[in-house]
Design a protein around this motif. Structure first.
Motif, PDB file in Angstrom:
ATOM      1  N   ILE A 164     -17.221 -16.812  13.745  1.00 52.62           N
ATOM      2  CA  ILE A 164     -16.712 -15.754  14.266  1.00 52.62           C
ATOM      3  C   ILE A 164     -16.671 -15.870  15.924  1.00 52.62           C
ATOM      4  CG2 ILE A 164     -17.083 -13.058  14.838  1.00 52.62           C
ATOM      5  CD1 ILE A 164     -17.454 -12.864  11.785  1.00 52.62           C
ATOM      6  N   PHE A 165     -18.219 -16.384  16.255  1.00 52.62           N
ATOM      7  CA  PHE A 165     -18.225 -16.645  17.697  1.00 52.62           C
ATOM      8  C   PHE A 165     -17.384 -17.685  18.153  1.00 52.62           C
ATOM      9  CE2 PHE A 165     -22.814 -14.568  17.182  1.00 52.62           C
ATOM     10  CZ  PHE A 165     -22.244 -13.469  18.100  1.00 52.62           C
ATOM     11  N   ALA A 166     -17.279 -18.704  17.437  1.00 53.84           N
ATOM     12  CA  ALA A 166     -16.220 -19.959  17.726  1.00 53.84           C
ATOM     13  C   ALA A 166     -14.831 -19.563  17.801  1.00 53.84           C
ATOM     14  CB  ALA A 166     -16.276 -21.003  16.672  1.00 53.84           C
ATOM     15  N   CYS A 167     -14.434 -18.485  17.066  1.00 55.51           N
ATOM     16  CA  CYS A 167     -13.231 -17.976  17.240  1.00 55.51           C
ATOM     17  C   CYS A 167     -12.932 -17.026  18.507  1.00 55.51           C
ATOM     18  CB  CYS A 167     -12.663 -17.110  16.079  1.00 55.51           C
ATOM     19  SG  CYS A 167     -12.391 -18.092  14.729  1.00 55.51           S
ATOM     20  N   GLY A 168     -14.101 -16.347  18.817  1.00 53.58           N
ATOM     21  CA  GLY A 168     -14.319 -15.516  19.842  1.00 53.58           C
ATOM     22  C   GLY A 168     -14.050 -16.401  21.446  1.00 53.58           C
ATOM     23  N   ALA A 169     -14.942 -17.645  21.160  1.00 59.24           N
ATOM     24  CA  ALA A 169     -14.963 -18.282  22.418  1.00 59.24           C
ATOM     25  C   ALA A 169     -13.492 -19.080  22.672  1.00 59.24           C
ATOM     26  CB  ALA A 169     -16.047 -19.575  22.418  1.00 59.24           C
ATOM     27  N   ILE A 170     -12.823 -19.550  21.678  1.00 61.50           N
ATOM     28  CA  ILE A 170     -11.587 -20.162  21.528  1.00 61.50           C
ATOM     29  C   ILE A 170     -10.671 -18.983  22.138  1.00 61.50           C
ATOM     30  CG2 ILE A 170      -9.606 -21.112  20.455  1.00 61.50           C
ATOM     31  CD1 ILE A 170     -11.782 -22.472  18.687  1.00 61.50           C
ATOM     32  N   SER A 171     -10.614 -17.963  21.602  1.00 59.41           N
ATOM     33  CA  SER A 171     -10.043 -16.576  22.118  1.00 59.41           C
ATOM     34  C   SER A 171     -10.009 -16.482  23.714  1.00 59.41           C
ATOM     35  CB  SER A 171     -10.237 -15.391  21.366  1.00 59.41           C
ATOM     36  OG  SER A 171      -9.490 -14.175  21.844  1.00 59.41           O
ATOM     37  N   ALA A 172     -11.271 -16.350  24.037  1.00 57.18           N
ATOM     38  CA  ALA A 172     -11.554 -16.237  25.558  1.00 57.18           C
ATOM     39  C   ALA A 172     -10.931 -17.439  26.344  1.00 57.18           C
ATOM     40  CB  ALA A 172     -13.129 -16.127  25.932  1.00 57.18           C
ATOM     41  N   SER A 181      -2.245 -12.794  25.286  1.00 58.19           N
ATOM     42  CA  SER A 181      -2.147 -13.936  24.329  1.00 58.19           C
ATOM     43  C   SER A 181      -1.920 -13.414  22.812  1.00 58.19           C
ATOM     44  CB  SER A 181      -3.079 -14.915  24.491  1.00 58.19           C
ATOM     45  OG  SER A 181      -3.202 -15.966  23.519  1.00 58.19           O
ATOM     46  N   GLU A 182      -1.195 -13.688  22.231  1.00 54.00           N
ATOM     47  CA  GLU A 182      -1.342 -13.077  20.682  1.00 54.00           C
ATOM     48  C   GLU A 182      -2.200 -14.057  19.948  1.00 54.00           C
ATOM     49  OE1 GLU A 182       2.997 -12.912  19.130  1.00 54.00           O
ATOM     50  OE2 GLU A 182       3.507 -11.594  20.872  1.00 54.00           O
ATOM     51  N   ALA A 183      -2.136 -15.199  20.393  1.00 54.72           N
ATOM     52  CA  ALA A 183      -3.107 -16.136  19.379  1.00 54.72           C
ATOM     53  C   ALA A 183      -4.448 -15.839  19.807  1.00 54.72           C
ATOM     54  CB  ALA A 183      -2.713 -17.698  20.027  1.00 54.72           C
ATOM     55  N   ALA A 184      -4.816 -15.427  21.187  1.00 49.99           N
ATOM     56  CA  ALA A 184      -6.241 -14.931  21.387  1.00 49.99           C
ATOM     57  C   ALA A 184      -6.436 -13.908  20.509  1.00 49.99           C
ATOM     58  CB  ALA A 184      -6.291 -14.911  22.883  1.00 49.99           C
ATOM     59  N   ALA A 185      -5.710 -13.023  20.563  1.00 50.65           N
ATOM     60  CA  ALA A 185      -5.945 -11.509  19.848  1.00 50.65           C
ATOM     61  C   ALA A 185      -6.117 -11.942  18.448  1.00 50.65           C
ATOM     62  CB  ALA A 185      -4.834 -10.810  19.800  1.00 50.65           C
ATOM     63  N   LEU A 186      -5.247 -12.947  17.783  1.00 49.82           N
ATOM     64  CA  LEU A 186      -5.425 -13.238  16.344  1.00 49.82           C
ATOM     65  C   LEU A 186      -6.937 -13.843  16.000  1.00 49.82           C
ATOM     66  CD1 LEU A 186      -1.934 -14.609  15.379  1.00 49.82           C
ATOM     67  CD2 LEU A 186      -3.027 -12.335  14.403  1.00 49.82           C
ATOM     68  N   LEU A 187      -7.201 -14.561  17.172  1.00 47.74           N
ATOM     69  CA  LEU A 187      -8.640 -15.142  16.909  1.00 47.74           C
ATOM     70  C   LEU A 187      -9.790 -14.204  16.949  1.00 47.74           C
ATOM     71  CD1 LEU A 187      -8.068 -18.413  19.096  1.00 47.74           C
ATOM     72  CD2 LEU A 187      -8.770 -18.305  16.691  1.00 47.74           C
ATOM     73  N   LEU A 188      -9.494 -12.958  17.238  1.00 46.19           N
ATOM     74  CA  LEU A 188     -10.544 -11.744  17.216  1.00 46.19           C
ATOM     75  C   LEU A 188     -10.343 -10.993  16.042  1.00 46.19           C
ATOM     76  CD1 LEU A 188     -10.077 -10.459  20.831  1.00 46.19           C
ATOM     77  CD2 LEU A 188     -11.885 -12.003  20.023  1.00 46.19           C
ATOM     78  N   VAL A 193     -17.773  -2.627  16.614  1.00 37.36           N
ATOM     79  CA  VAL A 193     -16.633  -2.608  16.135  1.00 37.36           C
ATOM     80  C   VAL A 193     -15.536  -1.862  17.024  1.00 37.36           C
ATOM     81  CG1 VAL A 193     -15.450  -1.412  14.377  1.00 37.36           C
ATOM     82  CG2 VAL A 193     -17.520  -2.238  13.613  1.00 37.36           C
ATOM     83  N   VAL A 194     -15.886  -0.768  17.807  1.00 40.75           N
ATOM     84  CA  VAL A 194     -14.965  -0.062  18.627  1.00 40.75           C
ATOM     85  C   VAL A 194     -14.719  -1.266  19.725  1.00 40.75           C
ATOM     86  CG1 VAL A 194     -14.640   1.551  20.366  1.00 40.75           C
ATOM     87  CG2 VAL A 194     -15.848   2.133  17.974  1.00 40.75           C
ATOM     88  N   LEU A 195     -15.603  -1.771  20.354  1.00 44.06           N
ATOM     89  CA  LEU A 195     -15.177  -2.863  21.334  1.00 44.06           C
ATOM     90  C   LEU A 195     -14.518  -3.807  20.985  1.00 44.06           C
ATOM     91  CD1 LEU A 195     -18.869  -3.092  23.108  1.00 44.06           C
ATOM     92  CD2 LEU A 195     -16.579  -1.954  24.060  1.00 44.06           C
ATOM     93  N   GLY A 196     -14.791  -4.318  19.883  1.00 39.92           N
ATOM     94  CA  GLY A 196     -13.671  -5.423  19.343  1.00 39.92           C
ATOM     95  C   GLY A 196     -12.301  -4.843  19.088  1.00 39.92           C
ATOM     96  N   ILE A 197     -12.245  -3.977  18.566  1.00 44.32           N
ATOM     97  CA  ILE A 197     -10.799  -3.478  18.440  1.00 44.32           C
ATOM     98  C   ILE A 197     -10.027  -3.188  19.902  1.00 44.32           C
ATOM     99  CG2 ILE A 197      -9.455  -1.241  17.678  1.00 44.32           C
ATOM    100  CD1 ILE A 197     -11.325  -1.032  15.384  1.00 44.32           C
ATOM    101  N   LEU A 198     -10.783  -2.703  20.747  1.00 47.53           N
ATOM    102  CA  LEU A 198     -10.312  -2.456  22.192  1.00 47.53           C
ATOM    103  C   LEU A 198     -10.108  -3.553  22.869  1.00 47.53           C
ATOM    104  CD1 LEU A 198     -12.731   0.491  23.268  1.00 47.53           C
ATOM    105  CD2 LEU A 198     -10.080   0.593  22.593  1.00 47.53           C
ATOM    106  N   LEU A 199     -10.833  -4.930  22.828  1.00 52.35           N
ATOM    107  CA  LEU A 199     -10.811  -5.974  23.281  1.00 52.35           C
ATOM    108  C   LEU A 199      -9.336  -6.591  22.775  1.00 52.35           C
ATOM    109  CD1 LEU A 199     -11.311  -8.280  25.331  1.00 52.35           C
ATOM    110  CD2 LEU A 199     -13.005  -9.240  23.557  1.00 52.35           C
ATOM    111  N   THR A 200      -9.528  -6.691  21.354  1.00 51.97           N
ATOM    112  CA  THR A 200      -8.137  -7.237  20.734  1.00 51.97           C
ATOM    113  C   THR A 200      -6.761  -6.519  21.150  1.00 51.97           C
ATOM    114  OG1 THR A 200      -9.442  -7.851  18.867  1.00 51.97           O
ATOM    115  CG2 THR A 200      -7.071  -7.858  18.565  1.00 51.97           C
ATOM    116  N   LEU A 201      -6.764  -5.224  21.316  1.00 51.56           N
ATOM    117  CA  LEU A 201      -5.745  -4.472  21.820  1.00 51.56           C
ATOM    118  C   LEU A 201      -5.340  -4.958  23.077  1.00 51.56           C
ATOM    119  CD1 LEU A 201      -6.244  -1.150  20.171  1.00 51.56           C
ATOM    120  CD2 LEU A 201      -4.651  -2.820  19.384  1.00 51.56           C
ATOM    121  N   THR A 202      -6.312  -5.196  23.850  1.00 54.08           N
ATOM    122  CA  THR A 202      -6.118  -5.369  25.467  1.00 54.08           C
ATOM    123  C   THR A 202      -5.611  -6.911  25.746  1.00 54.08           C
ATOM    124  OG1 THR A 202      -8.060  -4.097  26.045  1.00 54.08           O
ATOM    125  CG2 THR A 202      -7.380  -5.477  27.762  1.00 54.08           C
ATOM    126  N   VAL A 203      -6.115  -7.819  24.806  1.00 53.24           N
ATOM    127  CA  VAL A 203      -5.693  -9.305  24.860  1.00 53.24           C
ATOM    128  C   VAL A 203      -4.400  -9.563  24.216  1.00 53.24           C
ATOM    129  CG1 VAL A 203      -6.403 -11.491  23.728  1.00 53.24           C
ATOM    130  CG2 VAL A 203      -8.165  -9.918  24.884  1.00 53.24           C
TER     131      VAL A 203
END
Length: 157
Positions: free
Chosen positions: A52-60, A125-132, A111-121
């Motif tokens: 999960i952290f690797a996916c988050g780093a790639i997303s960022a 970048s759709e790919a970055a959002a998918l990685l979250l 959970v709340v921050l993860g959802i908000l970050l995904t919606l903001t991202v």
């Protein structure tokens, strides 16, 4: 110009190491807690979070590459960092305070921050959002598990 992949990955690893700030007496307290019978996958949790952290780093990194150095991108990097800090703080804070309630609150906030970050991202970048998505799918499981442990260990509020 720096290599964003290396810098973002390095920061991710450094922040993740923050979860190691626990004392041996805290570990023994945590091991004594009762766990739900369905928690058979507990040994896999460190691997799951590593992915999960690797996916988050790639997303960022993908978000950074979309508009390097812009104020919006810096704000998003701050949100990624804040989410990782909240996530990494879960174990040490729960153990230090000997409170599953603290863990449940931090997990719910994640959970709340993860959802908000995904919606903001997503618009960036759709790919970055998918990685979250792994974070969004797994984080509620951890929060729910901690809540169940609170029911099993009422002295660990």
């Amino acid at each position: 110009m720096f290599n964003s992949w290396i810098l973002i990955g390095g920061i991710t690893v450094l922040v993740a190491l923050g979860s190691s700030f626990i004392r041996p007496r805290d570990i023994s307290w945590g091991k004594r807690l009762d766990r739900p019978g369905w928690l058979f996958f507990e040994p896999a949790i460190p691997l799951i979070w590593t992915i999960i952290f690797a996916c988050g780093a790639i997303s960022a990194a993908l978000v950074w590459q979309s508009a390097p150095g812009s104020s919006k991108t810096w704000l998003l990097m701050g949100l990624y960092l804040f989410l990782e800090i909240i996530t990494v703080a879960y174990i040490p804070a729960t153990l230090w305070f000997r409170s599953l309630q603290v863990g449940t609150v931090l997990g719910g906030l994640g959970v709340v921050l993860g959802i908000l970050l995904t919606l903001t991202v997503f618009p960036v970048s759709e790919a970055a959002a998918l990685l979250l998505l792994p974070y969004i799918l797994w984080s509620p499981v951890g929060t729910y598990t901690t809540g169940q442990m609170l029911d099993l260990n009422p002295d660990a509020k």
